[in-house]
Design a protein around this motif. Structure first.
Motif, mmCIF file in Angstrom:
data_model
loop_
_atom_site.group_PDB
_atom_site.id
_atom_site.type_symbol
_atom_site.label_atom_id
_atom_site.label_comp_id
_atom_site.label_asym_id
_atom_site.label_seq_id
_atom_site.Cartn_x
_atom_site.Cartn_y
_atom_site.Cartn_z
ATOM 1 N N THR A 1 0.803 -1.224 0.000
ATOM 2 C CA THR A 1 0.000 0.000 0.000
ATOM 3 C C THR A 1 0.836 1.274 0.000
ATOM 4 O O THR A 1 0.296 2.361 -0.238
ATOM 5 C CB THR A 1 -0.939 0.024 1.219
ATOM 6 O OG1 THR A 1 -0.155 -0.146 2.418
ATOM 7 C CG2 THR A 1 -1.967 -1.095 1.134
ATOM 8 N N ARG B 1 -1.539 3.298 -10.941
ATOM 9 C CA ARG B 1 -2.728 2.476 -11.150
ATOM 10 C C ARG B 1 -3.162 2.484 -12.609
ATOM 11 O O ARG B 1 -2.726 3.314 -13.416
ATOM 12 C CB ARG B 1 -3.872 2.990 -10.284
ATOM 13 C CG ARG B 1 -4.258 4.431 -10.606
ATOM 14 C CD ARG B 1 -5.627 4.785 -10.076
ATOM 15 N NE ARG B 1 -5.988 6.186 -10.277
ATOM 16 C CZ ARG B 1 -6.375 6.706 -11.440
ATOM 17 N NH1 ARG B 1 -6.455 5.949 -12.516
ATOM 18 N NH2 ARG B 1 -6.688 7.990 -11.518
ATOM 19 N N HIS C 1 -8.222 -2.217 -4.085
ATOM 20 C CA HIS C 1 -6.902 -2.043 -4.690
ATOM 21 C C HIS C 1 -6.245 -3.405 -4.839
ATOM 22 O O HIS C 1 -6.143 -4.168 -3.865
ATOM 23 C CB HIS C 1 -6.038 -1.135 -3.823
ATOM 24 C CG HIS C 1 -6.431 0.304 -3.879
ATOM 25 N ND1 HIS C 1 -5.601 1.324 -3.447
ATOM 26 C CD2 HIS C 1 -7.563 0.916 -4.324
ATOM 27 C CE1 HIS C 1 -6.211 2.489 -3.627
ATOM 28 N NE2 HIS C 1 -7.404 2.261 -4.148
#
Length: 351
Positions: free
Chosen positions: A213, A219, A275
């Motif tokens: 993270t 992304r 995610h």
């Protein structure tokens, strides 16, 4: 009220360490059923043991949920198709058995995601400006969002919900489908606008590069379905009368309650997003994934993830500071020791 989870694991302690700490904060996760793949070379028990005073953890083997004909069926290690079929069958048997066990234990909201996936409050939600100021506050949990729910999107009586209705509004109190967002393996650097995730202050010897993270911020495009793939779900198991293998898959764990159109939920339409991380090559290749024989995990595929640079998102990394503030540096260091290291935790070999 707290959250539960159903989780299949295989040789992913390096992911599991962060996954547990993150979801302990953000869901908040307090009850977990873990199914250990019989092909595992390592055991998750040393990692799970760290959480015995904070999370109720129940570990299952295949004998706890798979029928005898599957348990007695020989494993053909060199047959990729056979391993893939077995992997899918384990999902179809585990998820309904897990959800039923959680319901019988008096649990409610349950996440059905993998150890490389992180359920996050979605700051791209189209109605974020209309929601209470507390929405997406760093210390706000997923359960907080569901309970505050000013538009009644997840209540059994959603007739008072504001228009336009969220794609999940028909699901009411039973199933919330959440878009996934793929994060590649290209690293941010000091010139990136959101590289602050790489500068999070951590107790030594921990480093941001050990965390999924914190390390990976690039992304895919929010609308790139090919890269982001199908959504995942959270289920209110208390509201489901019957669970069955015929009504289950990894994306719609209760298909009769998770409508097919939910597979097309857009990022902007969901208060939650998942995610999905690749990790380093060492992490990616460590697990002998059942899909290897189907040629879905290989160096070429891993290299392709390095081209994912459609956006930069560092909104997730605040959980670390929240955890340290809530439980202290010493507990953070103890619970996160070995994070990201495929050789971590003095893992015991599986028999």
């Amino acid at each position: 009220p707290t959250f539960s989870a159903c989780l299949l694991v295989m040789d992913d302690n390096h992911f599991l360490i962060e996954w547990l700490a993150y979801h302990y904060m953000i869901l908040p996760l307090r009850y977990l059923i873990v199914a250990i793949d019989p092909r595992s070379r390592t055991s998750p028990h040393p990692v799970l043991e760290r959480w015995k005073d904070r999370i109720t953890v129940v570990t299952w083997n295949d004998t706890d949920f798979m029928p005898d004909e599957w348990n007695n069926r020989p494993v053909h290690e060199n047959d990729g198709k056979d391993k893939f079929i077995r992997h899918r069958e384990r999902q179809r048997h585990f998820y309904p058995a897990c959800m039923e066990a959680l319901r019988d234990a008096g649990r409610s909201w349950t996440s059905i995601i993998d150890s490389d996936e992180y359920l996050h409050i979605n700051t791209n939600y189209q109605r974020v400006s209309e929601l209470p100021p507390t929405f997406a506050r760093r210390s706000m949990t997923v359960l907080d969002v569901i309970q505050q729910d000013p538009y009644g999107l997840y209540r059994s009586d959603a007739s008072h919900a504001a228009e336009p209705r969220d794609i999940n509004s028909e699901i009411n109190t039973k199933c919330i489908m959440m878009p996934r967002l793929r994060f590649g393996n290209h690293e941010t650097n000091g010139t990136d606008a959101l590289s602050q995730c790489n500068d999070v202050d951590l107790p030594l010897p921990l480093h941001p590069k050990q965390f999924q993270t914190l390390r990976w911020n690039y992304r895919a495009d929010l609308h790139n379905r090919k890269q982001n793939r199908n959504p995942k779900s959270i289920i209110n198991v208390r509201s489901i009368a019957n669970f069955s293998r015929q009504d289950t898959d990894a994306h719609r764990p209760v298909r009769s309650e998770c409508p097919q159109r939910g597979l097309y939920v857009q990022n902007k339409d969901s208060p939650f997003v998942v995610h999905h991380y690749v990790g380093t090559w060492q992490q990616y290749s460590f697990r002998k994934d059942a899909r290897d024989g189907m040629k879905q995990r290989n160096p070429q595929r891993f290299a392709e993830y390095g081209t994912i640079r459609d956006g930069v998102d560092g909104t997730i990394c605040g959980w670390v500071s929240d955890f340290v503030d809530a439980y202290g540096v010493d507990q953070f260091g103890r619970l996160l020791a070995g994070v990201g290291d495929v050789g971590c935790c003095d893992v015991e070999a599986m028999a």
